[in-house]
Design a protein around this motif. Structure first.
Motif, short mmCIF file in Angstrom:
data_model
loop_
_atom_site.label_atom_id
_atom_site.label_comp_id
_atom_site.label_asym_id
_atom_site.label_seq_id
_atom_site.Cartn_x
_atom_site.Cartn_y
_atom_site.Cartn_z
N ASP A 149 0.81 -1.22 0.00
CA ASP A 149 0.00 0.00 0.00
C ASP A 149 0.84 1.27 0.00
O ASP A 149 0.32 2.35 0.26
CB ASP A 149 -0.93 0.03 1.22
CG ASP A 149 -2.23 -0.71 0.96
OD1 ASP A 149 -2.56 -0.97 -0.21
OD2 ASP A 149 -2.93 -1.04 1.93
N ILE A 150 2.13 1.16 -0.34
CA ILE A 150 2.99 2.33 -0.32
C ILE A 150 2.48 3.41 -1.27
O ILE A 150 2.71 4.60 -1.08
CB ILE A 150 4.45 1.94 -0.66
CG1 ILE A 150 5.38 3.12 -0.40
CG2 ILE A 150 4.57 1.46 -2.09
CD1 ILE A 150 6.84 2.80 -0.64
N GLY A 195 -0.23 1.25 -8.92
CA GLY A 195 0.72 1.75 -9.91
C GLY A 195 1.67 2.78 -9.32
O GLY A 195 2.86 2.80 -9.65
N ILE A 196 1.15 3.64 -8.44
CA ILE A 196 2.00 4.63 -7.79
C ILE A 196 3.05 3.92 -6.94
O ILE A 196 4.23 4.30 -6.93
CB ILE A 196 1.15 5.58 -6.92
CG1 ILE A 196 0.22 6.43 -7.80
CG2 ILE A 196 2.05 6.50 -6.09
CD1 ILE A 196 -0.73 7.29 -7.02
N GLY A 197 2.62 2.88 -6.22
CA GLY A 197 3.56 2.14 -5.39
C GLY A 197 4.70 1.54 -6.21
O GLY A 197 5.87 1.61 -5.82
N ALA A 198 4.35 0.95 -7.36
CA ALA A 198 5.39 0.37 -8.22
C ALA A 198 6.31 1.45 -8.75
O ALA A 198 7.53 1.26 -8.85
CB ALA A 198 4.73 -0.39 -9.38
N GLY A 226 4.28 -7.89 -7.41
CA GLY A 226 3.16 -8.18 -6.53
C GLY A 226 2.42 -6.94 -6.10
O GLY A 226 1.20 -6.95 -5.89
N ILE A 227 3.15 -5.82 -5.95
CA ILE A 227 2.53 -4.57 -5.52
C ILE A 227 1.55 -4.06 -6.56
O ILE A 227 0.41 -3.69 -6.25
CB ILE A 227 3.61 -3.51 -5.24
CG1 ILE A 227 4.41 -3.89 -3.99
CG2 ILE A 227 3.00 -2.12 -5.07
CD1 ILE A 227 5.58 -2.99 -3.70
N VAL A 228 1.96 -4.06 -7.83
CA VAL A 228 1.11 -3.48 -8.87
C VAL A 228 -0.07 -4.38 -9.23
O VAL A 228 -1.05 -3.93 -9.83
CB VAL A 228 1.96 -3.15 -10.12
CG1 VAL A 228 2.24 -4.42 -10.93
CG2 VAL A 228 1.28 -2.10 -10.98
N THR A 229 -0.02 -5.66 -8.83
CA THR A 229 -1.09 -6.59 -9.24
C THR A 229 -1.92 -7.12 -8.08
O THR A 229 -2.76 -7.99 -8.28
CB THR A 229 -0.49 -7.79 -10.01
OG1 THR A 229 0.45 -8.47 -9.18
CG2 THR A 229 0.18 -7.32 -11.29
N HIS A 230 -1.73 -6.59 -6.87
CA HIS A 230 -2.41 -7.22 -5.73
C HIS A 230 -3.90 -6.93 -5.67
O HIS A 230 -4.63 -7.53 -4.89
CB HIS A 230 -1.73 -6.83 -4.41
CG HIS A 230 -2.03 -5.45 -3.91
ND1 HIS A 230 -1.36 -4.32 -4.37
CD2 HIS A 230 -2.93 -4.99 -3.00
CE1 HIS A 230 -1.81 -3.26 -3.74
NE2 HIS A 230 -2.78 -3.63 -2.91
#
Length: 556
Positions: free
Chosen positions: A404-405, A434-437, A452-456
């Protein structure tokens, strides 16, 4: 009056992008904009927005420019926003631009008002300015969009636009700085890792010292080589260790006792190596017989933390060559121990930074207290259950911790909104993966984590976001973190409901298996004792004080 802001000078130059966004937004409302520096000078010559204003302002008798300049000057002097009107009825407003708590300039805006469309009022304007009444009337019908009573509202809009644009610029700078700092931290960590040469700095002291002692026995032709590390107090202290190689390998405790009692005290006053070819048998420890010995202190951060010793040379006495050799080995060992300690410190710092970062994201929305950490732990457990290696499972831990960054880039007014989100607000929420990635882009060591961040939040049925992936298009990492994220949401209190019971959680996850969740990952999760799992991952939040998560406050 609209200012061309592409080449803003002096103090306001740093706000060029923000001022351009404000200019664009105000132009959509039909307002002309003028920007002034703190010294009263214009950033650049301005041109009126519409033909009516161009005719009015182009007249030699126009009072508008002088009136707007007067309002701007007043704001520069007082530091407070103000409204006004020109002699012909145009609405005027201006707000101060503050940088580092100082007034760096002013943004002023004006617009013709609907009251000017009155036939008599238009006649007075045209007579005063000596312009054609018929042409002015036709152009004014398009330009005069707002009433004079809206000036104060537009002033507030201008203030809010300025605050939001400045906040956005600050957030962009912080994201850039954060990404750079994370990259630098990983580079430093890699440097510390590689400085140990052929030995991995991540290895334990036992492993490294065992290699050192083995080499000493072979090269120095000695009966036994030993290293004793005494734990020192304080953060980052070297861990206790007793490593023995050679004929006394099975008598580690006795060797440790010998070195601690008979050798270590010698280094309290001096860190110089010692050679004892005439060893006093009275210093022996029962079961051990020392003939000769050479030893050096192991020093970390200028403190003696241990001893490295070569015991009982197989032929002859120890000489200066032996002393130089063990001194060089001891220096390398000290460097390794210091690097090992530093590596542990940096790793702790990095993880502390990441935990603090995710905690700050959780803190923006009170319901998420501890959410990222619980998702990280569950993601690691699920990864291991799905056959991931321990190293890969640790990467899933980081993925869960940082999932959730991207909410750093979501305005707090949306993230913490308790009412139902509008479609536009929900679209902003959906950008956070997308922002997190993007935040982590460029950090080579975290490239695999961004997947994993962009697709969770993707779903097997294609109804997820941000890219509406479906089926096998969604990587396993994203499926694991997505289920862990959803599980924590189901088992957490919400403003509109309490946490679901284990039975309800199981039923809900089974219902969504195959549409939202990967059935294989679901079965791994549901094979566990859910009640015991929840007991191991307690939720510290209290439902009465919580808000619903932003992504759950939108009705699909």
């Amino acid at each position: 009056m609209t200012a061309s802001l592409k080449n803003s000078s002096r103090c306001l130059a740093t706000l060029g992008p923000a001022l351009r966004r404000i200019e664009s937004r105000m132009a959509e409302l039909g307002l002309n904009v003028l920007v002034r520096e703190a010294d009263g000078s214009s950033t650049e010559n301005w041109t009126p927005l519409n033909l009516f204003c161009q005719i009015v302002c182009g007249s030699a008798h126009s009072p508008c420019a002088a009136a707007l300049e007067a309002v701007a000057a007043g704001v520069l002097e007082s530091g407070q926003s103000a409204c006004g009107s020109s002699a012909i009825g145009c609405s005027l407003m201006a707000v101060p631009v503050r940088l580092r708590r100082k007034t760096a300039g002013v943004i002023a805006a004006c617009c013709p008002t609907r009251e000017m469309l009155d036939e008599e009022a238009m006649a007075r304007v045209c007579d005063r300015l000596h312009i054609d009444r018929q042409v002015a009337q036709r152009l004014a019908s398009e330009a005069c969009r707002h009433g004079s009573d809206q000036a104060a509202d537009f002033m507030r809009v201008l203030e809010w636009l300025l605050q939001d644009c400045q906040a956005l610029d600050v957030a962009d700078d912080e994201l850039t700085t954060l990404s750079t700092n994370l990259a630098n931290t990983y580079e430093e960590l890699s440097l510390v890792y590689n400085i140990s040469g052929t030995v991995r700095v991540t290895a334990g002291a036992d492993e490294f010292l065992q290699k050192v002692c083995s080499e000493m026995c072979e090269v120095m032709k000695i009966e036994t080589a030993a290293a004793v590390i005494s734990a020192a107090p304080g953060k980052g202290a070297v861990q206790e260790a007793v490593v023995v190689h050679g004929s006394w390998a099975r008598q580690g405790d006795l060797v440790g006792q010998l070195l601690s009692q008979s050798v270590s005290p010698s280094f309290r006053s001096s860190q110089r190596p010692i050679i004892a070819n005439a060893w006093d048998a009275a210093r022996d420890v029962a079961g051990l017989s020392v003939h000769n010995l050479v030893a050096v202190p192991l020093v970390v951060d200028q403190n003696v933390v241990g001893v490295l010793a070569a015991v009982n040379k197989l032929s002859g006495d120890f000489d200066s060559i032996d002393m130089k050799l063990i001194s060089a080995v001891g220096s390398q060992a000290s460097v390794f121990l210091d690097n090992n300690r530093l590596y542990a410190d940096v790793q702790d710092l990095l993880m502390g930074v990441l935990h603090a970062l995710t905690a700050s994201i959780d803190a923006k929305d009170p319901y998420t207290c501890g959410h990222s950490l619980r998702v990280a732990k569950l993601s690691r457990q699920l990864a291991l259950a799905c056959g991931y290696s321990r190293d890969k499972a640790e990467r899933l831990y980081l993925c869960g911790l940082l999932h959730d960054i991207g909410k750093i880039g979501v305005p707090e007014r949306i993230l913490c909104k308790t009412a139902r989100l509008t479609d536009e607000e929900y679209d902003v929420i959906k950008r956070h993966p997308g922002i997190g990635a993007k935040i982590l882009t460029g950090i080579r060591q975290l490239e695999d984590v961004t997947v994993g961040i962009v697709t969770h939040h993707e779903r097997l049925d294609g109804r997820g976001y941000p890219n509406a992936l479906q089926g096998d298009e969604i990587p396993k990492d994203g499926r694991i973190v997505g289920l862990a994220d959803a599980f924590d949401a189901l088992t957490s209190d919400r403003v509109y409901r309490k946490a679901l019971s284990p039975e309800q959680v199981i039923a809900e996850i089974r219902r969504c298996s195959g549409t939202q969740f990967d059935p294989d990952v679901v079965e791994k999760l549901l094979a566990w004792d859910i009640g015991a799992l929840l007991a191991d991952m307690p939720h510290a939040n209290a439902g009465a004080d919580l808000q619903a998560p932003a992504e759950n406050r939108h009705e699909n």
